[in-house]
Write an enzyme that holds these catalytic residues in place. Structure first.
Site, mmCIF file in Angstrom:
data_model
loop_
_atom_site.group_PDB
_atom_site.id
_atom_site.type_symbol
_atom_site.label_atom_id
_atom_site.label_comp_id
_atom_site.label_asym_id
_atom_site.label_seq_id
_atom_site.Cartn_x
_atom_site.Cartn_y
_atom_site.Cartn_z
ATOM 1 N N ASP A 1 0.823 -1.172 0.032
ATOM 2 C CA ASP A 1 -0.068 -0.193 0.224
ATOM 3 C C ASP A 1 0.784 1.205 0.150
ATOM 4 O O ASP A 1 0.506 2.311 -0.665
ATOM 5 C CB ASP A 1 -1.168 -0.090 1.057
ATOM 6 C CG ASP A 1 -2.097 -0.978 0.927
ATOM 7 O OD1 ASP A 1 -2.159 -1.419 -0.307
ATOM 8 O OD2 ASP A 1 -2.896 -1.148 1.714
ATOM 9 N N THR A 2 2.038 1.307 0.612
ATOM 10 C CA THR A 2 2.846 2.469 0.563
ATOM 11 C C THR A 2 3.325 2.441 -0.972
ATOM 12 O O THR A 2 3.193 3.723 -1.337
ATOM 13 C CB THR A 2 4.302 2.063 1.322
ATOM 14 O OG1 THR A 2 3.693 2.110 2.754
ATOM 15 C CG2 THR A 2 5.288 3.207 1.124
ATOM 16 N N ALA A 3 3.668 1.476 -1.800
ATOM 17 C CA ALA A 3 3.781 1.651 -3.138
ATOM 18 C C ALA A 3 2.836 2.220 -4.035
ATOM 19 O O ALA A 3 2.716 2.916 -4.918
ATOM 20 C CB ALA A 3 4.366 0.321 -3.767
ATOM 21 N N ARG A 4 1.248 1.604 -3.577
ATOM 22 C CA ARG A 4 0.271 2.181 -4.306
ATOM 23 C C ARG A 4 -0.104 3.725 -4.060
ATOM 24 O O ARG A 4 -0.429 4.359 -4.855
ATOM 25 C CB ARG A 4 -0.705 1.282 -3.796
ATOM 26 C CG ARG A 4 -0.793 0.047 -4.296
ATOM 27 C CD ARG A 4 -2.465 -0.743 -3.990
ATOM 28 N NE ARG A 4 -2.240 -2.025 -4.287
ATOM 29 C CZ ARG A 4 -2.521 -3.279 -3.448
ATOM 30 N NH1 ARG A 4 -2.545 -3.069 -2.263
ATOM 31 N NH2 ARG A 4 -2.617 -4.298 -4.082
ATOM 32 N N ARG B 1 2.236 6.230 -3.059
ATOM 33 C CA ARG B 1 3.175 7.017 -3.934
ATOM 34 C C ARG B 1 2.763 7.111 -5.270
ATOM 35 O O ARG B 1 2.794 8.066 -5.795
ATOM 36 C CB ARG B 1 4.343 6.167 -3.688
ATOM 37 C CG ARG B 1 5.206 6.489 -2.329
ATOM 38 C CD ARG B 1 6.564 5.453 -2.171
ATOM 39 N NE ARG B 1 7.141 5.675 -0.846
ATOM 40 C CZ ARG B 1 8.037 5.306 -0.530
ATOM 41 N NH1 ARG B 1 8.960 4.541 -1.296
ATOM 42 N NH2 ARG B 1 8.502 5.506 0.627
ATOM 43 N N HIS C 1 7.547 10.613 -1.316
ATOM 44 C CA HIS C 1 8.129 9.582 -0.040
ATOM 45 C C HIS C 1 7.037 9.900 0.949
ATOM 46 O O HIS C 1 6.488 11.009 1.161
ATOM 47 C CB HIS C 1 9.270 10.495 0.632
ATOM 48 C CG HIS C 1 10.388 10.574 -0.285
ATOM 49 N ND1 HIS C 1 11.081 11.442 -1.070
ATOM 50 C CD2 HIS C 1 11.362 9.401 -0.551
ATOM 51 C CE1 HIS C 1 12.013 11.279 -1.628
ATOM 52 N NE2 HIS C 1 12.355 9.899 -1.633
ATOM 53 N N HIS D 1 -1.876 -3.908 7.875
ATOM 54 C CA HIS D 1 -2.070 -3.808 6.264
ATOM 55 C C HIS D 1 -3.657 -4.303 6.143
ATOM 56 O O HIS D 1 -3.868 -5.522 6.074
ATOM 57 C CB HIS D 1 -1.255 -4.902 5.475
ATOM 58 C CG HIS D 1 -1.490 -4.788 4.198
ATOM 59 N ND1 HIS D 1 -1.204 -3.889 3.304
ATOM 60 C CD2 HIS D 1 -2.072 -6.057 3.292
ATOM 61 C CE1 HIS D 1 -1.444 -4.038 1.885
ATOM 62 N NE2 HIS D 1 -2.071 -5.430 2.219
ATOM 63 N N THR E 1 -4.562 -10.961 -4.746
ATOM 64 C CA THR E 1 -3.506 -9.986 -4.913
ATOM 65 C C THR E 1 -2.227 -10.627 -4.884
ATOM 66 O O THR E 1 -1.215 -9.981 -4.601
ATOM 67 C CB THR E 1 -3.800 -9.159 -3.741
ATOM 68 O OG1 THR E 1 -3.484 -9.628 -2.355
ATOM 69 C CG2 THR E 1 -4.991 -8.307 -3.822
#
Length: 163
Positions: A2-5, A7, A22, A29, A80
């Protein structure tokens, strides 16, 4: 994941490469995860300064889309596992290559902002020995309250398994 999503969503909104964004999604999660908005920046510029005309509602919309993305993927593809595989691959390449990368991963925290002995995700430095350092990112009082709720979800899940 979810951090990548998140961003990527912020980068898409701003017309940027996500490597310049950032932002960290922390906690459990799932539905109780939170964004550490206090420290979101684009190339070192706080997001609210970079996006001077963006409203908080927009940021919450981007986060809600991030949080619900897994549900949309499951609805469309049934699982997923490709995203999970990609995330695991990143972690597994980081450790043996001793990359000292900052990744948002779960580990058990002896103490983090008053929460003790519970696993949850925060930005951490990964290297050859695994989690080498947990980064105590600055959290607002509201973010600490929300993170505490999120860790409560995890604690309740653990307790239900002990049953």
């Amino acid at each position: 994941m979810d951090t990548a999503r998140l961003r990527q969503s912020i980068a898409d909104h701003c017309g940027l490469d996500p490597r310049n964004v950032h932002a960290y999604v922390i906690g459990e999660h799932g539905d109780s995860e939170i964004v550490n908005w206090t420290n979101v920046d684009i190339a070192g510029i706080p997001i609210k300064e970079f996006c001077g005309n963006c409203e908080d509602v927009l940021f919450e919309k981007l986060f809600e889309e991030t949080r619900s993305a897994a549900y949309r993927v499951i609805e469309k593809e049934g699982s997923t596992y490709y995203g999970i595989g990609l995330a695991v691959s990143k972690v597994l390449s980081t450790i043996p290559n001793d990359q000292h990368s900052v990744l948002t991963v779960s580990s058990v925290h002896r103490e983090f902002e008053g929460m003790q002995d519970v696993p949850f995700s925060v930005p951490s430095i990964l290297g050859r020995s695994g989690v080498e350092r947990i980064l105590h990112v600055g959290l607002s009082e509201e973010e600490i309250r929300e993170l505490s709720k999120s860790t409560g979800v995890i604690t309740d899940a653990i307790e239900s398994l002990k049953g």
